[in-house]
Design an enzyme around this catalytic site. Structure first.
Site, mmCIF file in Angstrom:
data_model
loop_
_atom_site.group_PDB
_atom_site.id
_atom_site.type_symbol
_atom_site.label_atom_id
_atom_site.label_comp_id
_atom_site.label_asym_id
_atom_site.label_seq_id
_atom_site.Cartn_x
_atom_site.Cartn_y
_atom_site.Cartn_z
ATOM 1 N N ASP A 246 21.351 55.484 11.915
ATOM 2 C CA ASP A 246 21.200 54.049 11.655
ATOM 3 C C ASP A 246 22.217 53.215 12.431
ATOM 4 O O ASP A 246 22.046 52.020 12.581
ATOM 5 C CB ASP A 246 21.290 53.758 10.145
ATOM 6 C CG ASP A 246 22.519 54.377 9.503
ATOM 7 O OD1 ASP A 246 23.050 55.394 10.036
ATOM 8 O OD2 ASP A 246 22.971 53.859 8.472
ATOM 9 N N TRP A 247 23.294 53.872 12.957
ATOM 10 C CA TRP A 247 24.262 53.062 13.712
ATOM 11 C C TRP A 247 24.921 53.761 14.896
ATOM 12 O O TRP A 247 25.449 53.119 15.801
ATOM 13 C CB TRP A 247 25.380 52.537 12.797
ATOM 14 C CG TRP A 247 26.181 53.643 12.133
ATOM 15 C CD1 TRP A 247 25.894 54.255 10.944
ATOM 16 C CD2 TRP A 247 27.365 54.287 12.633
ATOM 17 N NE1 TRP A 247 26.818 55.237 10.683
ATOM 18 C CE2 TRP A 247 27.730 55.271 11.690
ATOM 19 C CE3 TRP A 247 28.146 54.121 13.789
ATOM 20 C CZ2 TRP A 247 28.842 56.094 11.868
ATOM 21 C CZ3 TRP A 247 29.266 54.954 13.952
ATOM 22 C CH2 TRP A 247 29.599 55.912 12.993
ATOM 23 N N ARG B 81 35.525 38.709 17.313
ATOM 24 C CA ARG B 81 35.771 39.086 15.931
ATOM 25 C C ARG B 81 36.853 38.222 15.279
ATOM 26 O O ARG B 81 36.771 37.904 14.099
ATOM 27 C CB ARG B 81 36.213 40.542 15.946
ATOM 28 C CG ARG B 81 36.417 41.152 14.621
ATOM 29 C CD ARG B 81 36.364 42.644 14.873
ATOM 30 N NE ARG B 81 36.960 43.383 13.793
ATOM 31 C CZ ARG B 81 37.089 44.716 13.830
ATOM 32 N NH1 ARG B 81 36.692 45.395 14.888
ATOM 33 N NH2 ARG B 81 37.620 45.346 12.813
ATOM 34 N N HIS C 83 35.079 57.457 18.604
ATOM 35 C CA HIS C 83 35.376 56.273 17.797
ATOM 36 C C HIS C 83 36.555 56.628 16.876
ATOM 37 O O HIS C 83 36.517 57.671 16.220
ATOM 38 C CB HIS C 83 34.120 55.940 16.986
ATOM 39 C CG HIS C 83 34.254 54.815 16.023
ATOM 40 N ND1 HIS C 83 33.925 53.525 16.348
ATOM 41 C CD2 HIS C 83 34.686 54.789 14.742
ATOM 42 C CE1 HIS C 83 34.144 52.738 15.302
ATOM 43 N NE2 HIS C 83 34.608 53.478 14.314
ATOM 44 N N THR C 84 37.583 55.809 16.844
ATOM 45 C CA THR C 84 38.733 56.109 15.973
ATOM 46 C C THR C 84 39.027 54.917 15.066
ATOM 47 O O THR C 84 38.695 53.778 15.389
ATOM 48 C CB THR C 84 40.010 56.421 16.790
ATOM 49 O OG1 THR C 84 40.447 55.241 17.473
ATOM 50 C CG2 THR C 84 39.772 57.527 17.810
ATOM 51 N N ASP D 235 40.627 58.517 11.294
ATOM 52 C CA ASP D 235 39.279 58.965 11.673
ATOM 53 C C ASP D 235 39.111 59.197 13.159
ATOM 54 O O ASP D 235 39.472 58.335 13.964
ATOM 55 C CB ASP D 235 38.236 57.886 11.331
ATOM 56 C CG ASP D 235 38.135 57.606 9.858
ATOM 57 O OD1 ASP D 235 38.212 58.560 9.077
ATOM 58 O OD2 ASP D 235 37.987 56.427 9.489
ATOM 59 N N GLU E 175 35.629 60.079 15.219
ATOM 60 C CA GLU E 175 34.194 60.305 15.086
ATOM 61 C C GLU E 175 33.591 60.390 16.477
ATOM 62 O O GLU E 175 33.746 59.468 17.273
ATOM 63 C CB GLU E 175 33.539 59.165 14.307
ATOM 64 C CG GLU E 175 34.045 59.086 12.883
ATOM 65 C CD GLU E 175 33.343 58.011 12.059
ATOM 66 O OE1 GLU E 175 32.977 58.300 10.911
ATOM 67 O OE2 GLU E 175 33.184 56.889 12.565
ATOM 68 N N GLU F 222 43.802 56.786 5.680
ATOM 69 C CA GLU F 222 42.771 57.597 6.353
ATOM 70 C C GLU F 222 42.983 57.504 7.862
ATOM 71 O O GLU F 222 43.390 56.463 8.364
ATOM 72 C CB GLU F 222 41.390 57.028 5.982
ATOM 73 C CG GLU F 222 40.211 57.793 6.489
ATOM 74 C CD GLU F 222 38.864 57.154 6.039
ATOM 75 O OE1 GLU F 222 38.784 56.612 4.911
ATOM 76 O OE2 GLU F 222 37.926 57.189 6.835
#
Ligand SMILES: *[C@@H]1O[C@H](CO)[C@@H](O)[C@H](O)[C@H]1NC(C)=O
Length: 291
Positions: A202-203, A277, A128-129, A113, A115, A111
Site C-alpha cells: 500500500d505504500w 513539510r 528507509h531509516t 528503523d 526498512e 525505536e
C-alpha cells in the site's frame, strides 16, 4: 521445483538436513527467536558447514510475513548483521531491521528503523531509516545502496552508545543521530534487535503504485552472522565490549569524513531538508539546525 514454489516450505528440506547434523556454537540460531510466522521461516546451513547459521524469513500470500528478535534486550550495544534481500521483483515487500523496546507505552517509546523497500526487477531498493526518541519519530532519511543488496550478503549495523546512534552499511556510516543536550535521545529503554519481511504494497514501492506480484512468491530474505557487542556504561567503565577501544570517548571512533561523503553520494531524502513539510507553519526539528 514448481511445487516448492507454491508456498514457503521451500527450505523445509534444508532444515531437516541440518537438524540431522551436530549443532555447533554461536550462530544466529542461538541468539534470536522467531516470533512471527514460525511455520514458514527457517534456520538453515548454507555453507556446507554444520551450523544453522542462516535464517530465511519468508513471505507468501496465504500466510503473510515473518520476523524474529534477539533473545536479549540491550541498553546500548553495537549490532552487526549480514542480510541478503529479496531478489528480482521485490516490489511491495519490505525487509526490516529495527530496535524496539518492550512494555514501553507508544507515547514515549524509542525505536531505530532500517526498512529495505523492494522494487521491480532492475530498479533499486530504497533504504528507509527513522529514529524515535521519547515517542517522537518523523525523522526519515532515505538512501540508495551502492551495490546490489540481493546478489550477496552485506553488513548492516546499528552502533548505539550514550553519545550517538550510528547506522552503517558495510562499515560505512550513513546516518548519525547524536545525543544533544536538551534534546531527546534513546537513553533508558532496553531494546531488542528485530528483523522481519512483510507485505507493504500500500505504500512501499514507488509510493504504493507498484503492487506485490504474488505469482513471484514466496519471497525470501536471509539473515546471518549476528554480532552483538553490548555496553553498559557506568562510572569507570566507559566503553562497549570487552576491550577498551583506542579512544574511550563514544563520540570519537566515528569517521566524520566517511559519513559526510556517504550522505553526499547516497542520500535521496532528508527530513531536515523537506521544505514542503516544514513550510506549513510546522517548525523544523531542533536537531536539524544544531551541530
Ligand atoms: C524504485 O525504482 C524507481 C525508479 O528507478 C525509483 O524512483 C524508486 O525510488 C525505487 N524505490 C522504491 C522503493 O520505489
Amino acid at each position: 521445483m514448481a511445487s516448492f514454489r507454491e508456498h514457503c516450505s521451500l527450505l523445509l528440506w534444508l532444515v531437516l538436513v541440518a537438524m540431522g547434523q551436530k549443532m555447533a556454537m554461536a550462530s544466529i540460531y542461538d541468539d534470536v527467536e522467531v516470533n512471527w510466522g514460525q511455520d514458514h521461516s527457517f534456520f538453515y546451513t548454507d555453507g556446507g558447514g554444520d551450523e544453522l547459521q542462516t535464517l530465511a524469513l519468508c513471505l507468501d500470500q496465504s500466510r503473510g510475513g515473518s520476523g524474529f528478535h534477539t533473545k536479549e534486550a540491550y541498553l546500548y550495544a553495537r549490532f552487526d548483521i549480514d542480510i541478503m534481500l529479496v531478489p528480482k521483483n521485490s516490489a511491495g515487500t519490505v525487509t526490516t531491521l529495527y530496535l524496539m523496546p518492550e512494555d514501553v507505552p507508544w507515547d514515549y517509546h524509542d525505536e531505530v528503523d532500517l526498512e529495505f523497500l523492494g522494487n521491480v526487477t532492475g530498479e533499486p531498493y530504497t533504504l528507509h531509516t527513522n529514529v524515535f526518541a521519547n515517542g517522537v519519530g518523523s525523522r526519515e532519511e532515505q538512501f540508495r545502496l551502492w551495490f546490489d543488496p540481493t546478489a550477496d550478503f552485506h553488513t548492516y549495523s546499528v552502533d548505539w552508545n550514550p553519545k550517538r546512534m550510528t547506522i552503517l552499511v558495510d562499515g560505512v556510516p550513513i546516518r548519525n543521530f547524536k545525543n544533544r543536550a536538551g534534546m531527546p535521545f534513546m537513553t533508558w529503554q532496553k531494546m531488542r534487535l528485530h528483523g522481519s519481511l512483510w507485505n507493504a504494497d500500500d505504500w512501499a514501492t514507488q509510493g504504493g503504485r507498484v503492487k506485490t506480484d504474488w505469482s513471484e512468491a514466496p519471497f525470501f530474505a536471509s539473515y546471518r552472522n549476528l554480532r552483538v557487542t553490548w555496553c553498559q556504561p557506568s562510572p569507570g567503565v566507559a566503553w562497549c565490549g570487552d576491550e577498551p577501544p583506542e579512544s574511550t570517548r563514544f563520540d570519537e571512533g566515528l569517521d566524520a569524513d566517511a559519513l559526510r561523503q556517504a550522505r553526499d553520494k547516497h542520500m535521496i531524502y532528508d527530513y531536515c531538508k523537506d521544505e514542503k513539510r516544514y513550510k506549513q507553519g510546522s517548525e523544523l526539528p531542533k536537531e536539524c539546525t544544531s551541530d
